[in-house]
Design a protein around this motif. Structure first.
Motif, PDB file in Angstrom:
ATOM      1  N   HIS A  78       0.892   1.644   3.665  1.00  0.00           N
ATOM      2  CA  HIS A  78       1.092   0.795   4.436  1.00  0.00           C
ATOM      3  C   HIS A  78       1.432  -0.509   3.933  1.00  0.00           C
ATOM      4  CE1 HIS A  78      -2.991   0.519   3.476  1.00  0.00           C
ATOM      5  NE2 HIS A  78      -3.423   0.273   4.012  1.00  0.00           N
ATOM      6  N   ASP A  82      -3.514  -4.264  -1.346  1.00  0.00           N
ATOM      7  CA  ASP A  82      -3.775  -3.837  -2.295  1.00  0.00           C
ATOM      8  C   ASP A  82      -2.662  -1.882  -2.419  1.00  0.00           C
ATOM      9  OD1 ASP A  82      -5.073  -2.603   0.400  1.00  0.00           O
ATOM     10  OD2 ASP A  82      -6.623  -1.955  -0.194  1.00  0.00           O
ATOM     11  N   HIS A  83      -2.325  -2.376  -1.718  1.00  0.00           N
ATOM     12  CA  HIS A  83      -1.356  -0.821  -1.418  1.00  0.00           C
ATOM     13  C   HIS A  83       0.610  -1.773  -2.134  1.00  0.00           C
ATOM     14  CE1 HIS A  83      -4.179   1.750   0.242  1.00  0.00           C
ATOM     15  NE2 HIS A  83      -4.131   0.664   0.691  1.00  0.00           N
ATOM     16  N   ASP A 164      -6.695   4.985   3.100  1.00  0.00           N
ATOM     17  CA  ASP A 164      -7.683   3.774   3.316  1.00  0.00           C
ATOM     18  C   ASP A 164      -9.011   4.620   3.881  1.00  0.00           C
ATOM     19  OD1 ASP A 164      -6.582   1.798   2.528  1.00  0.00           O
ATOM     20  OD2 ASP A 164      -6.457   0.834   4.377  1.00  0.00           O
ATOM     21  N   ALA A 226      -6.978   5.871  -1.181  1.00  0.00           N
ATOM     22  CA  ALA A 226      -7.260   4.480  -2.753  1.00  0.00           C
ATOM     23  C   ALA A 226      -8.924   3.911  -3.123  1.00  0.00           C
ATOM     24  CB  ALA A 226      -6.696   3.342  -1.363  1.00  0.00           C
ATOM     25  N   HIS A 227      -9.660   4.039  -1.638  1.00  0.00           N
ATOM     26  CA  HIS A 227     -10.793   3.385  -1.873  1.00  0.00           C
ATOM     27  C   HIS A 227     -12.252   4.433  -2.516  1.00  0.00           C
ATOM     28  CE1 HIS A 227      -8.104   0.149  -2.064  1.00  0.00           C
ATOM     29  NE2 HIS A 227      -8.285   0.253  -0.238  1.00  0.00           N
TER      30      HIS A 227
HETATM   31 FE   LIG Z   1      -6.324   0.068   0.923  1.00  0.00          FE
END
Ligand SMILES: [Fe+2]
Ligand SMILES: [Fe+2]
Length: 270
Positions: A78, A82-83, A164, A226-227
């Motif tokens: 997306h 942060d991506h 996410d 991712a997190h």
């Molecule tokens: Fe993210």
């Protein structure tokens, strides 16, 4: 003064499959992962491109593992910053790479900077793309903070990229779910997954449960995100259950002004 960026290394998830790890330190014993992924198969695939603050670290990690000239695919989950941190660098450095994304991500990104439309493939959940020795299937992750979000399942290894979903803080530079104390995992998982998808409070548990079931039905061998930490074994079903249980429940309230006051007082994170 803020914490320095933690030094991290790639983590092997499966044959030829690496989690590209980066972190942001929030407090002495609280670290937020900011991960992406590399699949170094017959046709190497970069899965998301990290955050701008980690750009140099990210480029070093990825291109120590793969020659940019060999990269054939960039899957962008997306358009959140942060991506997309090294997206334009990757497109410049990897001239053979096709960008796999979708209409809405493209529309949202091209108002910042032009994108090479002729190097794109648009895919939606349920659709696939072939990358030589493997097929990648797109999924709609159970938790997401942007309408363009798509996850990925590598049908060869069973590794799922959950984007996410399944976020949780870590107590240090560690990347496996078993390295996180259970109470820290439960507390930060509930808070972060609620923060990124506050719409869970309005969900019908039965309808949402069917969606979560449909994602879990891919029976991933490992879930990377991712997190959050890498999930394997019983932790996978456990994480799907934790988000299933969020349907219709009140949100976790964001920290608000008291946390900013603590930060400014040097108590937390500075
Ligand atoms: Fe993210
Ligand atoms: Fe996001």
């Amino acid at each position: 003064m803020d914490y320095p960026l933690p030094v991290t290394e790639p983590v092997k998830l499966a044959p030829d499959t690496f989690l590209i790890t980066n972190m942001v330190q929030l407090a002495p014993d609280q670290f937020l992962p900011v991960n992406s992924m590399l699949i170094r198969g017959e046709e190497p695939i970069i899965v998301d491109t990290g955050a701008p603050i980690h750009r140099e670290l990210w480029l070093d990690q990825v291109f120590n593992l793969v020659d940019p000239a060999d990269v054939r695919w960039v899957f962008l989950s997306h358009d959140d910053g942060d991506h997309t941190g090294a997206l334009h660098e990757v497109l410049d450095l990897c001239p053979q790479a096709t960008l796999v994304t979708n209409f809405f991500t493209t529309e949202r990104l091209r108002i910042e900077r032009p994108l090479p439309l002729h190097r794109m493939l648009w895919r939606e959940p349920g659709e696939c793309f072939d990358a030589g020795d493997r097929r990648l299937r797109l999924v709609l992750p159970p938790i997401f903070d942007g309408p363009t979000t798509r996850g990925l399942v590598d049908e060869r290894t069973g590794v799922m990229w959950a984007v996410d979903s399944f976020a949780a803080l870590a107590p240090g530079v560690v990347h496996q779910v078993d390295d996180i104390p259970r109470d820290m995992y439960d507390e930060t998982f509930a808070a972060l997954n609620s923060l990124v998808s506050p719409w869970h409070q309005w969900l019908d548990p039965i309808r949402y449960g069917l969606h979560v079931d449909s994602v879990e039905a891919h029976r991933p061998a490992a879930v990377a995100s991712a997190h959050g930490p890498v999930l394997t074994g019983p932790a996978i079903h456990d994480a799907f259950d934790l988000v299933r249980d969020m349907a219709g429940r009140p949100i976790t309230p964001p920290p608000g002004q008291p946390m900013l006051d603590e930060l400014l007082a040097g108590v937390v994170g500075v």
